[in-house]
Design an enzyme around this catalytic site. Structure first.
Site, PDB file in Angstrom:
ATOM      1  N   ASP A  36       0.858  -1.187   0.000  1.00 32.08           N
ATOM      2  CA  ASP A  36       0.000   0.000   0.000  1.00 32.08           C
ATOM      3  C   ASP A  36       0.891   1.233   0.000  1.00 32.08           C
ATOM      4  O   ASP A  36       1.977   1.239   0.607  1.00 32.08           O
ATOM      5  CB  ASP A  36      -0.915   0.012   1.228  1.00 32.08           C
ATOM      6  CG  ASP A  36      -1.910   1.169   1.174  1.00 32.08           C
ATOM      7  OD1 ASP A  36      -2.952   1.018   0.492  1.00 32.08           O
ATOM      8  OD2 ASP A  36      -1.635   2.215   1.790  1.00 32.08           O
ATOM      9  N   GLU A  38       1.065   5.656   0.276  1.00 28.76           N
ATOM     10  CA  GLU A  38       0.463   6.969   0.519  1.00 28.76           C
ATOM     11  C   GLU A  38       1.192   7.957  -0.383  1.00 28.76           C
ATOM     12  O   GLU A  38       2.411   7.854  -0.576  1.00 28.76           O
ATOM     13  CB  GLU A  38       0.588   7.378   1.982  1.00 28.76           C
ATOM     14  CG  GLU A  38      -0.078   6.433   2.969  1.00 28.76           C
ATOM     15  CD  GLU A  38      -1.560   6.217   2.711  1.00 28.76           C
ATOM     16  OE1 GLU A  38      -2.216   7.150   2.193  1.00 28.76           O
ATOM     17  OE2 GLU A  38      -2.058   5.115   2.989  1.00 28.76           O
ATOM     18  N   HIS A 178      -5.415   4.915   6.571  1.00 22.75           N
ATOM     19  CA  HIS A 178      -4.696   5.696   5.561  1.00 22.75           C
ATOM     20  C   HIS A 178      -3.219   5.848   5.872  1.00 22.75           C
ATOM     21  O   HIS A 178      -2.582   6.804   5.420  1.00 22.75           O
ATOM     22  CB  HIS A 178      -5.337   7.083   5.374  1.00 22.75           C
ATOM     23  CG  HIS A 178      -6.732   7.023   4.833  1.00 22.75           C
ATOM     24  ND1 HIS A 178      -7.017   6.616   3.557  1.00 22.75           N
ATOM     25  CD2 HIS A 178      -7.931   7.283   5.440  1.00 22.75           C
ATOM     26  CE1 HIS A 178      -8.331   6.648   3.376  1.00 22.75           C
ATOM     27  NE2 HIS A 178      -8.907   7.035   4.498  1.00 22.75           N
ATOM     28  N   ASP A 183      -2.779  -0.149   6.372  1.00 22.53           N
ATOM     29  CA  ASP A 183      -3.691  -0.527   5.287  1.00 22.53           C
ATOM     30  C   ASP A 183      -3.229  -1.818   4.604  1.00 22.53           C
ATOM     31  O   ASP A 183      -4.055  -2.628   4.169  1.00 22.53           O
ATOM     32  CB  ASP A 183      -3.773   0.603   4.260  1.00 22.53           C
ATOM     33  CG  ASP A 183      -4.588   1.788   4.779  1.00 22.53           C
ATOM     34  OD1 ASP A 183      -4.989   1.745   5.953  1.00 22.53           O
ATOM     35  OD2 ASP A 183      -4.812   2.748   4.009  1.00 22.53           O
TER      36      ASP A 183
END
Length: 595
Positions: A36, A38, A178, A183
């Site tokens: 994942d 960001e 988040h 995540d």
């Protein structure tokens, strides 16, 4: 820090593919890297940057390792992104940049199947920066949990397929917030939940997981065992129904892989789903070359007329145009060729096409169009076509026998040689109609001309191959060995691949000696179906083919129809590999192929 070399990538791909073929790659044995990211928002192509990478490596439900790092984007993080993720400019100020982080992540994920929720976003970012900094991108196989969820989760399960919603559905121990690693951990639980639910639907391998679709029924997936006994070899496969009837015949360079695809979402034809539902067994015939497989497929379809095959089921249901042998010859539409020395043109798959060609020929050669036999001396009256100058009118004795015979000779020459008179006539009429702004009628003439050119060129190709008592040709197969075919009167009589270390000349002679005995067909007809001979002709014209032996002459006319094919847009050139002919083509034999 290290980058994967191209050689390492090729080796990894080969080992992975080989494992799939031999072992089926069950999900429980695979290592997944769930990742994942960001970011600063937007897309990588639009200038957005990665701010955090989190990943979890799992196999068989066991966590093998985790990867987490902040990434300095070297740009300000938008306030709304900082509020959403909790990642601020001060947190990433001393973090490594993406060019320093990416090699470590690629080493962590190497050999794994990448998993992400909305995978195109995360994988797209990683691949973009790998290319930007010249890091070799391993050929990762990718699983998208969001895509799988949309195919499995119903509105009764969850209102949507967001990660937070799916985490609640599957009781994840981690609540998404988040942040990349959190995540990723939640996505691991979602992945395991989806695999568990799909296992009840018969999905147990990576291929089945990647291709899963609700269009494929559970009953259809449960029949995948029908492919297990098939080899990884070229050949023909036959689906059989409950009464041993043949439902469908197909061909493939890899029998097992192709038949397995019928039980996954890669097969989208609804009638094939119906066929698989009826199938009880899959038989197969291995072949030495791709051409042999294609021809065996045609013969088996013709023999069994399977209900789910749409083409080639009745190859003998065709039409021919015949220039009759009588005092006043005419163009007759017939269903079979006789060994009567008459001139034939065809075969035509439809009566409509045959009639289109006959109409075009009548426009060029004004021979009689009436049916029935006429006496040498006509005693009737002139018909309407004669009054319009479109028939020499032998019925009322006004036609000159010699002039009529000369016209019929021109017609026969047109069929077997040059079609220039037809091209000239129809082109002149097409131009005149276009000049008068009668465009629809001009288009009709254009299409009629293209049909004639295509039909005569096809006939001349088949006739040339059928006229050869024996033709032996060779071409290298994909594995580098020479595939050899013996063709007699347009029919494949034998096929094989020269074994390593064998003397090519001696081996080919042995193949010729063991080949099927083939008698010539009647008249210009090949000893096989027209479709089989057309396949052989196309293969003979393909790149890399070498003639080994030729009994007789394989020639096409200098001014034949093939030279007009490229001039008509209506001709589908992708269905033919016809070379434009600037001179008469006579192929001399090469006595021995290279070993």
């Amino acid at each position: 820090m290290s980058a994967t070399t191209g050689e390492d990538v090729r080796a990894t791909r080969w080992e992975t593919q080989r494992g799939f073929d031999e072992l089926g790659r069950p999900l429980r044995d695979l290592t997944f890297c769930v990742v994942d990211l960001e970011t600063t928002g937007g897309s990588a192509a639009g200038g957005s940057m990665i701010t955090e990478i989190g990943a979890v490596k799992v196999r068989g439900g066991e966590v093998l390792g985790e990867f987490q790092t902040l990434v300095n984007p070297h740009t300000a993080i938008p306030p709304f992104i900082a509020v959403l993720t909790g990642i601020t400019d001060s947190m990433v100020a001393r973090a490594p940049s993406i060019e320093a982080v990416l090699p470590d992540f690629l080493d962590f994920a190497r050999g794994c199947v990448l998993v992400a929720h909305n995978a195109p976003f995360d994988v797209g970012f990683l691949r973009h920066f790998a290319e930007q900094h010249a890091y070799a991108w391993p050929r990762f196989e990718v699983v998208d949990t969001a895509l799988l969820a949309r195919r499995v989760i119903t509105r009764d399960d969850a209102p949507n397929c967001k990660l937070s919603s799916l985490a609640r559905v599957f009781g994840s121990a981690t609540t998404p917030d988040h942040r990349a690693l959190t995540d990723a951990r939640a996505t691991v639980d979602v992945l395991h939940g989806l695999i568990g639910r799909l296992g009840g639907l018969g999905v147990h391998t990576l291929e089945e997981l990647q291709s899963f679709s609700t269009r494929v029924s559970t009953a259809q997936r449960r029949k995948r065992h029908l492919a297990e006994a098939l080899p990884h070899a070229p050949g023909v496969y036959l689906f059989r129904g409950p009464k041993e009837e043949v439902l469908y015949v197909g061909t493939s360079g890899d029998l097992r892989t192709r038949v397995r695809s019928y039980f996954t979402a890669s097969e989208t034809r609804s009638r094939m789903g119906e066929m698989v539902g009826l199938a009880e067994r899959v038989d197969y015939v291995t072949c030495t070359t791709a051409l042999e497989a294609e021809i065996r497929e045609l013969r088996l379809i013709a023999e069994h007329t399977p209900r789910y095959n749409r083409r080639s089921r009745r190859p003998h249901r065709v039409h021919w145009l015949k220039v009759t042998q009588e005092p006043w010859p005419r163009l007759s539409l017939v269903r079979a060729v006789r060994d009567d020395d008459a001139t034939y043109l065809g075969p035509f798959r439809s009566r409509r096409t045959a009639e289109t060609v006959r109409t075009a020929l009548h426009e060029t050669f004004p021979i009689r169009q009436c049916s029935g036999r006429l006496p040498a001396v006509g005693r009737g009256s002139a018909c309407a076509l004669a009054e319009m100058g479109r028939c020499l009118s032998p019925c009322d004795s006004s036609a000159d026998a010699d002039a009529y015979a000369a016209l019929v000779t021109e017609l026969r020459t047109c069929v077997t040689g040059s079609i220039d008179p037809v091209v000239a006539t129809l082109t002149t009429r097409m131009s005149a109609l276009a000049a008068d702004e009668r465009y629809e009628e001009a288009a009709l003439q254009r299409d009629r001309l293209a049909t004639v050119v295509r039909s005569v060129a096809r006939y001349q190709r088949l006739r040339a191959v059928a006229a050869c008592p024996e033709l032996v040709a060779a071409r290298r197969e994909r594995d580098g060995r020479w595939g050899v075919h013996v063709v007699r009167h347009g029919r494949l009589a034998a096929a094989g691949v020269i074994p390593a270390g064998a003397h090519a000349g001696d081996w080919v002679q042995g193949l010729q000696a063991s080949a099927e005995t083939v008698l010539p067909g009647p008249g210009p007809l090949p000893a096989a179906t027209a479709e089989e001979t057309a396949l052989i002709a196309r293969w003979l014209e393909s790149d890399g083919v070498r003639l080994v032996h030729l009994d007789g002459a394989w020639t096409w006319p200098l001014d034949g129809a093939a030279r007009h094919l490229a001039q008509h847009d209506a001709v589908d050139a992708s269905k033919r590999s016809v070379v434009p002919f600037d001179e008469r083509r006579s192929l001399a034999p090469v006595h021995q192929p290279a070993r």
